[in-house]
Design a protein around this motif. Structure first.
Motif, PDB file in Angstrom:
ATOM      1  N   CYS A 211     -31.710   2.801 -81.571  1.00 34.29           N
ATOM      2  CA  CYS A 211     -31.933   1.659 -80.680  1.00 34.29           C
ATOM      3  C   CYS A 211     -31.807   0.338 -81.439  1.00 34.29           C
ATOM      4  O   CYS A 211     -31.197  -0.623 -80.946  1.00 34.29           O
ATOM      5  CB  CYS A 211     -33.309   1.761 -80.034  1.00 34.29           C
ATOM      6  SG  CYS A 211     -33.506   3.148 -78.886  1.00 34.29           S
ATOM      7  N   THR A 241     -32.009   2.327 -74.979  1.00 32.77           N
ATOM      8  CA  THR A 241     -31.024   3.371 -75.259  1.00 32.77           C
ATOM      9  C   THR A 241     -31.682   4.729 -75.433  1.00 32.77           C
ATOM     10  O   THR A 241     -31.023   5.772 -75.266  1.00 32.77           O
ATOM     11  CB  THR A 241     -30.204   3.006 -76.505  1.00 32.77           C
ATOM     12  OG1 THR A 241     -29.491   1.777 -76.250  1.00 32.77           O
ATOM     13  CG2 THR A 241     -29.180   4.069 -76.852  1.00 32.77           C
ATOM     14  N   SER A 248     -27.710   2.760 -71.559  1.00 40.08           N
ATOM     15  CA  SER A 248     -26.329   2.296 -71.675  1.00 40.08           C
ATOM     16  C   SER A 248     -25.799   1.812 -70.330  1.00 40.08           C
ATOM     17  O   SER A 248     -25.088   0.795 -70.258  1.00 40.08           O
ATOM     18  CB  SER A 248     -25.443   3.420 -72.218  1.00 40.08           C
ATOM     19  OG  SER A 248     -25.524   4.569 -71.389  1.00 40.08           O
TER      20      SER A 248
END
Length: 360
Positions: A211, A241, A248
């Motif tokens: 991340c 993420t 995403s």
């Protein structure tokens, strides 16, 4: 055996009740325990090369405080200003996107929705305006509330002290917990503890690094191409993420929406933003996740989202801090329970349950 089971179930329920009673003051201590767990490998590595553990803990906590101060001085003002500006401009962005869609494709949209197209546009705009006003009022009440300021002060002052003392006494604390485990169950508990540590270390620590690196890549790349709110969108995309597909996809939708409003009809710039996310997902899938996360016990995205909502609803920000590591731990326990069930008579059947042989 029954006495031990009753004792540990009672101790667990009592601990849960005490934690529920003290949930209002637990934030700095829980944050300190979580940070100490993440930082302990660094302290252990320094101790292994000959640095005293107390000095190692002091150096690590000092570096952590320096990074937090730099974040509050440099990044936080920019992020907060971009956040409030983005929320304020969101209705105009949505209206602009609606206009681009309807102006270029009014004929086929009218064929689908008929004469209701103007009413639908007005309804969506009204909903977005109301939603943004509610979000703004919520953020204002949260940041202006006295409890939030007290919690922030406690995090900045109490948490580093908790982290330092836990890092200094980490080995003694682990040894004490190990000695408290009933002797007959120590092999099983130790194996479970090692599996939990491996899962949390692989999933949480590894995913945190993914991340961080991916958020930095998105933030720098989107800012370099001149995307409005590129720093904010990049960091948000990186932070979430750890929820597969959701993080995403959220960042991609936000970035592409802003890019279309800002750069249309320059398709080359819109394609550049698209290429940044394609490159980011390629780097994550083929480089970062295999190297940093590896084959550790993963968590299904649905369970992870459920855990975040559930723990956040029950325990607030403290629950959000604990949701991901506790979900990884729960994954280990579920795998252990399933393995024991598959070996038990409940699954395989007892000898007395065998059907009688057929008589001839």
């Amino acid at each position: 055996m029954r006495i031990q089971a009753r004792f540990w179930v009672g101790a667990l329920l009592l601990t849960a009740f005490v934690l529920w009673l003290l949930s209002g003051i637990l934030l700095p201590f829980v944050a300190g325990i979580v940070l100490a767990y993440f930082l302990n490998p660094v302290v252990a590595r320094l101790e292994h090369i000959g640095v005293a553990r107390t000095l190692s803990a002091l150096v690590v906590v000092g570096i952590m405080l320096l990074l937090v101060m730099l974040f509050f001085l440099l990044a936080l003002p920019i992020l907060s200003s971009q956040l409030f500006e983005f929320i304020q401009r969101l209705p105009s962005y949505v209206t602009r996107l609606q206009g681009l869609l309807t102006e270029e494709n009014r004929e086929w949209l009218s064929g689908i929705v008929g004469d209701r197209l103007p009413d639908m546009q007005r309804s969506i705009s009204d909903l977005m305006t109301q939603g943004v006003s509610h979000v703004l009022s919520l953020l204002s009440s949260v940041w202006s509330g006295g409890q939030a300021l007290i919690s922030l002060f406690a995090l900045l002052v109490v948490t580093p002290v908790v982290v330092f003392y836990i890092l200094c006494d980490w080995n003694e604390m682990v040894g004490l917990v190990d000695r408290l485990v009933p002797v007959p169950h120590r092999p099983v508990v130790r194996s479970l503890a090692l599996a939990m540590d491996s899962a949390v270390a692989g999933f949480v620590r590894g995913q945190a690094m993914v991340c961080l690196l991916l958020g930095g890549f998105y933030a720098v790349s989107l800012s370099m191409v001149g995307l409005n709110f590129g720093l904010l969108i990049g960091i948000v995309s990186g932070v979430i993420t750890f929820i597969p597909y959701v993080g995403s996809l959220t960042g991609f939708v936000l970035a592409m929406g802003v890019a279309i409003v800002q750069f249309f009809p320059d398709w080359s710039m819109i394609g550049t933003v698209l290429a940044i996310f394609v490159a980011g997902q390629t780097i994550e899938g083929y480089v970062l996740s295999p190297k940093l996360v590896g084959d550790s016990i993963g968590v299904h995205p649905v369970w992870l989202m459920f855990a975040l909502f559930a723990f956040g609803y029950l325990f607030g920000f403290v629950g959000l801090l604990l949701a991901v590591p506790l979900t990884a731990v729960a994954g280990v326990l579920v795998h252990f329970a399933i393995a024991r069930y598959m070996q038990s008579s409940l699954y395989q059947g007892a000898a007395d349950d065998d059907p009688p042989a057929e008589t001839r």
